[in-house]
Design a protein around this motif. Structure first.
Motif, PDB file in Angstrom:
ATOM      1  N   THR A   1      35.779  45.252  42.374  1.00  7.17           N
ATOM      2  CA  THR A   1      36.243  43.919  42.765  1.00  7.17           C
ATOM      3  C   THR A   1      37.749  43.878  42.941  1.00  7.17           C
ATOM      4  OG1 THR A   1      34.378  42.850  41.654  1.00  7.17           O
ATOM      5  CG2 THR A   1      36.329  41.495  42.047  1.00  7.17           C
ATOM      6  N   ILE A   2      38.469  44.454  41.999  1.00  2.35           N
ATOM      7  CA  ILE A   2      39.936  44.405  42.050  1.00  2.35           C
ATOM      8  C   ILE A   2      40.475  45.167  43.251  1.00  2.35           C
ATOM      9  CG2 ILE A   2      42.043  45.127  40.852  1.00  2.35           C
ATOM     10  CD1 ILE A   2      40.554  44.506  38.211  1.00  2.35           C
TER      11      ILE A   2
ATOM     12  N   THR B   1      39.544  43.354  46.572  1.00  6.27           N
ATOM     13  CA  THR B   1      40.285  42.103  46.715  1.00  6.27           C
ATOM     14  C   THR B   1      41.758  42.394  46.995  1.00  6.27           C
ATOM     15  OG1 THR B   1      38.736  41.015  45.201  1.00  6.27           O
ATOM     16  CG2 THR B   1      40.815  39.885  45.635  1.00  6.27           C
TER      17      THR B   1
ATOM     18  N   ALA C   1      34.493  36.221  38.973  1.00  8.97           N
ATOM     19  CA  ALA C   1      35.698  36.218  39.808  1.00  8.97           C
ATOM     20  C   ALA C   1      36.889  35.709  39.007  1.00  8.97           C
ATOM     21  CB  ALA C   1      35.463  35.312  41.027  1.00  8.97           C
TER      22      ALA C   1
ATOM     23  N   ALA D   1      36.676  37.374  45.941  1.00  9.55           N
ATOM     24  CA  ALA D   1      36.499  38.262  44.792  1.00  9.55           C
ATOM     25  C   ALA D   1      35.081  38.172  44.249  1.00  9.55           C
ATOM     26  CB  ALA D   1      37.515  37.917  43.708  1.00  9.55           C
TER      27      ALA D   1
ATOM     28  N   GLN E   1      32.781  40.359  46.139  1.00 13.33           N
ATOM     29  CA  GLN E   1      32.892  41.780  45.766  1.00 13.33           C
ATOM     30  C   GLN E   1      32.103  42.067  44.487  1.00 13.33           C
ATOM     31  OE1 GLN E   1      34.269  43.286  48.354  1.00 13.33           O
ATOM     32  NE2 GLN E   1      34.609  41.152  48.971  1.00 13.33           N
TER      33      GLN E   1
END
Length: 355
Positions: free
Chosen positions: A17-18, A21, A193, A240, A243
């Motif tokens: 995710t990080i 994003t 998120a 986010a 993801q």
């Protein structure tokens, strides 16, 4: 030194995710623009919302007749939106902690609230059982996981009335029978998120049953009819969230996550129960798999500050208990790897040997 993130929220996000994003902050979907500056009306972002909605429905097996909306205001705004949309005369609430109490206080502004049971008498250390929901209640509201006190309801109640749940801190952590609910809402900053977006799963035919006029922004119908685009939505947190949802699907879905969460939680609870220095604070049968709360045993109380400093020096971040209860809290959300739990256990054992 590796850092291990046990914060209760905003909390740990997956590396997947990080990274994704962060990449979109530089260039979103090949547009040459940042996700931070893209119009929410552009087809590339509309596709993000559509895919996120579809993945929520897929992962949670959301049946027909329900819609998924992305809202602002956090779960705290839902405390108000719920009675605005569902409470005509009387509602039933289960009081299991700080957030459940805040929710019922908001509902009291709209009608009669029957607190069917409360664990306040024991500092919310257990989930009440064998309570009776009044037949004339228009809905029953509960908070499934209590982040501050470390208790959790890992089941979907069987009730005759409409069922509404705040699942802010454990949504996507276990399978849910969505068909039992008229509304599930959850702030994103635990298992989905960054803070800024709230997800709501709404049974459409449950709406429109109150006689009061509902302000436009507080009406779930507004957001359903406008597909979460009535006003500018929280663009970055929604991206986010998408993801994270993709990552959940790659891992194998909710059943896989549930097994991972149980394994992590039991590792840490077993150490708490074994270690002479510590004890858990929640009733064993109601222990949360998301927020594991513990304190020093009475004879070692004077070591609390020392252990907190020692753990931090070893890279354990966010294990301090909520300011209202003290002690320690290790939040083991979906994105927390098992290696972090083992690292905390190693620190607890090292501290035990030194004392």
């Amino acid at each position: 030194m590796k850092k291990h993130n046990f914060f209760a929220g905003p909390s740990i996000l997956s590396e997947y995710t990080i990274k994704n994003t962060a990449a979109a902050v530089l260039d979103f979907a090949g547009t040459g623009l940042s996700i931070l500056e893209i119009s929410h009306r552009e087809k590339e972002f509309i596709a993000v919302v559509d895919e996120a909605r579809a993945l929520v429905k897929e992962l949670l097996n959301v049946p027909a007749g329900y819609d998924v909306v992305f809202l602002g205001g956090g779960a705290s705004l839902q405390f108000c939106m719920v009675p605005f949309n569902f409470l005509e005369k009387k509602a039933a609430y289960l009081q299991t902690g700080t957030w459940a109490t805040k929710a019922l206080k908001e509902a009291q502004l709209f009608g009669e609230v029957d607190i069917v049971a409360s664990s306040k008498d024991a500092n919310y250390s257990y989930i009440p059982k064998d309570y009776v929901i009044p037949e004339d209640a228009e809905y029953f509201h509960f908070c499934s996981n209590n982040t501050i006190f470390g208790t959790q309801m890992r089941f979907d109640p069987d009730v005759k009335t409409r069922l509404i749940a705040d699942m802010s801190s454990d949504i996507f952590s276990r399978p849910i029978d969505i068909s039992k609910y008229d509304l599930i809402y959850a702030g994103a900053q635990k298992n989905l998120a960054p803070a800024g977006v709230t997800i709501a799963i709404v049974r459409e035919d449950a709406l429109g049953r109150v006689t009061r006029k509902i302000p436009t922004m507080l009406n779930y119908k507004t957001h359903i009819e406008n597909e979460s685009m009535f006003n500018t939505p929280p663009v970055l947190p929604i991206y986010a969230a998408l993801q994270t949802l993709k990552w959940y699907k790659q891992l194998g879905g909710i059943e896989v996550l549930a097994k991972m969460n149980e394994e992590k939680a039991m590792m840490l609870y077993n150490e708490i129960d074994r270690n002479k220095l510590f004890k858990g604070t929640a009733a064993v049968e109601d222990r949360s798999y998301m927020n594991i709360c513990f304190v020093m045993n009475d004879e070692y109380k004077e070591l609390e500050a020392e252990f907190a400093a020692f753990a931090k020096s070893k890279g354990m971040l966010g294990i301090k208990g909520h300011r209202s209860v003290g002690g320690f809290r290790a939040s083991t959300y979906n994105a927390l790897p098992k290696e972090s739990v083992q690292a905390l256990i190693d620190v607890m054992q090292e501290f035990e040997k030194a004392h």
